[in-house]
Design an enzyme around this catalytic site. Structure first.
Site, mmCIF file in Angstrom:
data_model
loop_
_atom_site.group_PDB
_atom_site.id
_atom_site.type_symbol
_atom_site.label_atom_id
_atom_site.label_comp_id
_atom_site.label_asym_id
_atom_site.label_seq_id
_atom_site.Cartn_x
_atom_site.Cartn_y
_atom_site.Cartn_z
ATOM 1 N N ILE A 59 0.821 -1.221 0.000
ATOM 2 C CA ILE A 59 0.000 0.000 0.000
ATOM 3 C C ILE A 59 0.855 1.271 0.000
ATOM 4 O O ILE A 59 0.338 2.359 -0.276
ATOM 5 C CB ILE A 59 -1.009 0.056 1.182
ATOM 6 C CG1 ILE A 59 -0.304 -0.063 2.537
ATOM 7 C CG2 ILE A 59 -2.091 -0.999 1.016
ATOM 8 C CD1 ILE A 59 -1.199 0.306 3.712
ATOM 9 N N ALA A 79 -5.170 -3.315 5.565
ATOM 10 C CA ALA A 79 -3.727 -3.595 5.638
ATOM 11 C C ALA A 79 -3.073 -2.759 6.722
ATOM 12 O O ALA A 79 -3.258 -1.544 6.783
ATOM 13 C CB ALA A 79 -3.077 -3.307 4.283
ATOM 14 N N THR A 121 -9.188 1.216 15.245
ATOM 15 C CA THR A 121 -9.208 0.286 16.385
ATOM 16 C C THR A 121 -9.681 1.002 17.649
ATOM 17 O O THR A 121 -9.549 2.224 17.758
ATOM 18 C CB THR A 121 -7.795 -0.302 16.632
ATOM 19 O OG1 THR A 121 -7.763 -0.926 17.908
ATOM 20 C CG2 THR A 121 -6.713 0.753 16.596
ATOM 21 N N ASP A 122 -10.180 0.217 18.602
ATOM 22 C CA ASP A 122 -10.546 0.812 19.906
ATOM 23 C C ASP A 122 -9.313 1.332 20.647
ATOM 24 O O ASP A 122 -9.437 2.130 21.580
ATOM 25 C CB ASP A 122 -11.313 -0.196 20.784
ATOM 26 C CG ASP A 122 -10.530 -1.453 21.157
ATOM 27 O OD1 ASP A 122 -9.424 -1.668 20.611
ATOM 28 O OD2 ASP A 122 -11.039 -2.234 21.987
ATOM 29 N N GLU A 123 -8.114 0.885 20.219
ATOM 30 C CA GLU A 123 -6.903 1.258 20.948
ATOM 31 C C GLU A 123 -6.533 2.734 20.766
ATOM 32 O O GLU A 123 -5.709 3.260 21.506
ATOM 33 C CB GLU A 123 -5.742 0.344 20.538
ATOM 34 C CG GLU A 123 -6.108 -1.114 20.760
ATOM 35 C CD GLU A 123 -4.929 -2.079 20.779
ATOM 36 O OE1 GLU A 123 -3.802 -1.654 21.047
ATOM 37 O OE2 GLU A 123 -5.174 -3.268 20.531
ATOM 38 N N ASN A 245 -7.939 -10.402 31.277
ATOM 39 C CA ASN A 245 -7.171 -11.426 30.559
ATOM 40 C C ASN A 245 -7.220 -12.760 31.295
ATOM 41 O O ASN A 245 -7.332 -13.818 30.664
ATOM 42 C CB ASN A 245 -5.727 -10.962 30.356
ATOM 43 C CG ASN A 245 -5.647 -9.829 29.339
ATOM 44 O OD1 ASN A 245 -6.567 -9.629 28.548
ATOM 45 N ND2 ASN A 245 -4.549 -9.081 29.364
ATOM 46 N N PRO A 270 5.338 -2.782 28.494
ATOM 47 C CA PRO A 270 5.487 -1.342 28.742
ATOM 48 C C PRO A 270 4.308 -0.569 28.141
ATOM 49 O O PRO A 270 3.864 -0.883 27.029
ATOM 50 C CB PRO A 270 6.783 -0.972 28.009
ATOM 51 C CG PRO A 270 7.467 -2.257 27.719
ATOM 52 C CD PRO A 270 6.437 -3.339 27.692
ATOM 53 N N GLY A 271 3.796 0.401 28.877
ATOM 54 C CA GLY A 271 2.689 1.230 28.368
ATOM 55 C C GLY A 271 1.380 0.463 28.217
ATOM 56 O O GLY A 271 0.480 0.887 27.481
HETATM 57 P P1 NAD Z 1 -3.232 -9.012 10.454
HETATM 58 O O1 NAD Z 1 -1.928 -8.606 11.070
HETATM 59 O O2 NAD Z 1 -3.739 -10.391 10.663
HETATM 60 O O3 NAD Z 1 -3.137 -8.812 8.853
HETATM 61 C C1 NAD Z 1 -2.624 -7.651 8.267
HETATM 62 C C2 NAD Z 1 -2.595 -7.876 6.749
HETATM 63 O O4 NAD Z 1 -2.087 -6.669 6.144
HETATM 64 C C3 NAD Z 1 -1.657 -9.015 6.323
HETATM 65 O O5 NAD Z 1 -2.311 -9.801 5.343
HETATM 66 C C4 NAD Z 1 -0.451 -8.297 5.732
HETATM 67 O O6 NAD Z 1 0.219 -9.046 4.733
HETATM 68 C C5 NAD Z 1 -1.093 -7.036 5.186
HETATM 69 N N1 NAD Z 1 -0.143 -5.911 5.068
HETATM 70 C C6 NAD Z 1 0.690 -5.443 6.033
HETATM 71 N N2 NAD Z 1 1.427 -4.419 5.552
HETATM 72 C C7 NAD Z 1 1.024 -4.233 4.263
HETATM 73 C C8 NAD Z 1 1.407 -3.311 3.254
HETATM 74 N N3 NAD Z 1 2.350 -2.390 3.461
HETATM 75 N N4 NAD Z 1 0.771 -3.381 2.056
HETATM 76 C C9 NAD Z 1 -0.186 -4.330 1.827
HETATM 77 N N5 NAD Z 1 -0.558 -5.231 2.738
HETATM 78 C C10 NAD Z 1 0.033 -5.180 3.955
HETATM 79 O O7 NAD Z 1 -4.273 -7.913 10.881
HETATM 80 P P2 NAD Z 1 -5.731 -8.067 11.524
HETATM 81 O O8 NAD Z 1 -5.589 -8.461 12.938
HETATM 82 O O9 NAD Z 1 -6.581 -8.845 10.615
HETATM 83 O O10 NAD Z 1 -6.209 -6.538 11.505
HETATM 84 C C11 NAD Z 1 -6.772 -5.976 10.315
HETATM 85 C C12 NAD Z 1 -7.067 -4.507 10.556
HETATM 86 O O11 NAD Z 1 -7.956 -4.375 11.666
HETATM 87 C C13 NAD Z 1 -5.845 -3.665 10.907
HETATM 88 O O12 NAD Z 1 -5.982 -2.397 10.310
HETATM 89 C C14 NAD Z 1 -5.898 -3.572 12.432
HETATM 90 O O13 NAD Z 1 -5.241 -2.405 12.889
HETATM 91 C C15 NAD Z 1 -7.395 -3.518 12.656
HETATM 92 N N6 NAD Z 1 -7.871 -4.043 13.965
HETATM 93 C C16 NAD Z 1 -7.561 -5.325 14.354
HETATM 94 C C17 NAD Z 1 -8.073 -5.808 15.555
HETATM 95 C C18 NAD Z 1 -7.783 -7.220 16.017
HETATM 96 O O14 NAD Z 1 -8.221 -7.596 17.106
HETATM 97 N N7 NAD Z 1 -7.093 -8.047 15.258
HETATM 98 C C19 NAD Z 1 -8.910 -4.998 16.344
HETATM 99 C C20 NAD Z 1 -9.206 -3.696 15.910
HETATM 100 C C21 NAD Z 1 -8.695 -3.242 14.704
HETATM 101 P P1 TYD Z 2 -3.079 -8.900 22.182
HETATM 102 O O1 TYD Z 2 -3.720 -10.139 21.671
HETATM 103 O O2 TYD Z 2 -1.633 -8.642 21.836
HETATM 104 O O3 TYD Z 2 -4.008 -7.678 21.736
HETATM 105 P P2 TYD Z 2 -3.943 -6.109 22.188
HETATM 106 O O4 TYD Z 2 -2.659 -5.826 22.851
HETATM 107 O O5 TYD Z 2 -4.045 -5.449 20.851
HETATM 108 O O6 TYD Z 2 -5.134 -5.903 23.068
HETATM 109 O O7 TYD Z 2 -3.197 -8.891 23.764
HETATM 110 C C1 TYD Z 2 -4.445 -8.974 24.425
HETATM 111 C C2 TYD Z 2 -4.187 -8.799 25.895
HETATM 112 O O8 TYD Z 2 -3.446 -9.918 26.371
HETATM 113 C C3 TYD Z 2 -3.348 -7.577 26.228
HETATM 114 O O9 TYD Z 2 -3.801 -7.047 27.487
HETATM 115 C C4 TYD Z 2 -1.945 -8.137 26.391
HETATM 116 C C5 TYD Z 2 -2.191 -9.517 26.936
HETATM 117 N N1 TYD Z 2 -1.215 -10.549 26.551
HETATM 118 C C6 TYD Z 2 -0.672 -11.388 27.535
HETATM 119 O O10 TYD Z 2 -0.959 -11.263 28.745
HETATM 120 N N2 TYD Z 2 0.201 -12.359 27.139
HETATM 121 C C7 TYD Z 2 0.573 -12.535 25.839
HETATM 122 O O11 TYD Z 2 1.395 -13.431 25.524
HETATM 123 C C8 TYD Z 2 -0.004 -11.682 24.840
HETATM 124 C C9 TYD Z 2 0.356 -11.834 23.387
HETATM 125 C C10 TYD Z 2 -0.910 -10.701 25.253
#
Ligand code: NAD
Ligand code: TYD
Length: 335
Positions: A59, A79, A121-123, A245, A270-271
């Site tokens: 991208i 992505a 994201t909610d983050e 968790n 951290p953080g």
């Molecule tokens: P993921 O890490 O599983 O997948 C990311 C995808 O993006 C991969 O297929 C990767 O190859 C592709 N990608 C990375 N860099 C790229 C680039 N420069 N160009 C093209 N493709 C690229 O991610 P996910 O967990 O499915 O999350 C998808 C989206 O949802 C993200 O934007 C993430 O920030 C957001 N999100 C995820 C969660 C969650 O719980 N997983 C929650 C809230 C929001």
């Molecule tokens: P994660 O799946 O990395 O999602 P996010 O940080 O985006 O919420 O982590 C979910 C929660 O679990 C987060 O509070 C960090 C914690 N965590 C652990 O305690 N142990 C682990 O090995 C991982 C990966 C996450």
């Protein structure tokens, strides 16, 4: 409608592609760089669907993005670099993909006036002390380099609406879980560790609260936002399952039959955000969407999926899935 999905080989993106092909008559072009998180094995069941095609591309590459937009009516932009712990070790790829890459998507969309669903994201709201819940108009206070880069992308997307009238909608989902999640995130990591009899690292006291959202509930919300969300608006997507968790890990232990002694408290991230808490009133009121699944009911089903699909996650862990990409895909899918 022809939709460009960025990041469609990742966890949520691949579910979204599957949902969209099943529930709508859209054509999907999946544009993905296939980083470590991209896995085309997530899409094997639909890869021969005549309404689906894959294009390998980054991208951040404006020319490749412009070429991929040929004939496209709208963009669903998933992505991203997504793992908080990796962003702590080094954030360069997060800034490049999540900020610059999002900018390239918006700029290319602006040239064609395409609707963009931007995945935030909610983050972005940062840690939310109880009893507060964050609504879409609350300020951002991101804690990690990951969430800061996502906040920048979210701000850019809405700025393109305000400045250029680009028809942008933003989704801010909670922590997703379900099949095909890369086993570095808490739930697939802990499930697969229990299977291997390995310890599960619990960061700090394990009392951090996350709001668990089943990925199929999330995809249902994303389709609704893409179709019916108002331009220039953001929508929270809550999971309706706020758990600490250790609570969610005890659901994993129950579903796997794992021993509580596998939980091992390690030093805190951290953080580390203490609590995420999304107010879901807007998406319920405006789009009539609510989460349908509870994490305790779903956990045995999700655990069964990882048990039955051991080959999938073992190939991820060994890196064999990347060999599949090299055999079957260059920078463009072979004819
Ligand atoms: P993921 O890490 O599983 O997948 C990311 C995808 O993006 C991969 O297929 C990767 O190859 C592709 N990608 C990375 N860099 C790229 C680039 N420069 N160009 C093209 N493709 C690229 O991610 P996910 O967990 O499915 O999350 C998808 C989206 O949802 C993200 O934007 C993430 O920030 C957001 N999100 C995820 C969660 C969650 O719980 N997983 C929650 C809230 C929001
Ligand atoms: P994660 O799946 O990395 O999602 P996010 O940080 O985006 O919420 O982590 C979910 C929660 O679990 C987060 O509070 C960090 C914690 N965590 C652990 O305690 N142990 C682990 O090995 C991982 C990966 C996450």
């Amino acid at each position: 409608m022809k939709l460009l999905v960025t990041g469609g080989a990742g966890f949520i993106g691949s579910h979204f592609v599957r949902t969209a092909l099943r529930e709508r008559d859209w054509s999907i072009r999946n544009f993905d760089a296939l980083t470590y998180a991209g896995n085309l094995e997530n899409l094997r069941d639909i890869e021969n669907n005549p309404r689906y095609e894959f294009v390998r591309g980054d991208i951040c590459d404006a020319r490749a993005v412009a070429a991929a937009l040929e004939g496209v009516d709208a963009i669903a932009h998933f992505a991203a670099e997504t793992h908080v712990d990796r962003s702590i070790l080094g954030a360069r790829d997060f800034i490049t993909t999540n900020v610059q890459g999002t900018y390239e998507i918006l700029e290319a969309a602006k040239a064609r006036n395409l609707r963009v669903l931007h995945m935030s994201t909610d983050e972005v709201y940062g840690s939310v002390p109880a009893p507060r819940f964050t609504s879409e108009s609350d300020p951002f206070e991101p804690s990690s380099p990951y969430s800061a880069s996502k906040a920048a992308g979210d701000h850019l997307a809405l700025a393109f609406f305000r400045t250029h009238k680009l028809p942008v909608v933003v989704a801010r989902p909670a922590n997703n879980y379900g099949p095909f999640q890369f086993p570095e995130k808490l739930l697939p990591l802990s499930i697969t560790r229990v299977f291997g009899g390995k310890k599960i690292p619990v960061y700090g006291d394990g009392k951090q609260v996350r709001d668990w959202l089943h990925v199929e509930d999330c995809c249902r919300a994303l389709v609704a936002i893409l179709e019916r969300g108002r331009d220039g608006e953001a929508y929270n997507i809550p999971g309706g399952n706020m758990r600490t968790n250790v609570e969610v890990l005890s659901a994993v232990l129950k579903a796997t039959g794992g021993d509580a002694a596998l939980l091992e408290h390690v030093s805190d991230r951290p953080g580390h955000d203490r609590r995420y808490a999304l107010d879901g009133a807007k998406i319920a009121r405006d789009l009539n969407w609510r989460p349908a699944r509870t994490v305790e009911t779903e956990m045995p089903i999700v655990v069964a999926w990882y048990r039955e699909n051991e080959a999938w996650w073992k190939r991820v862990m060994s890196g064999e899935y990347r060999a599949y990409h090299e055999q079957n895909y260059g920078w463009r899918k072979k004819a």
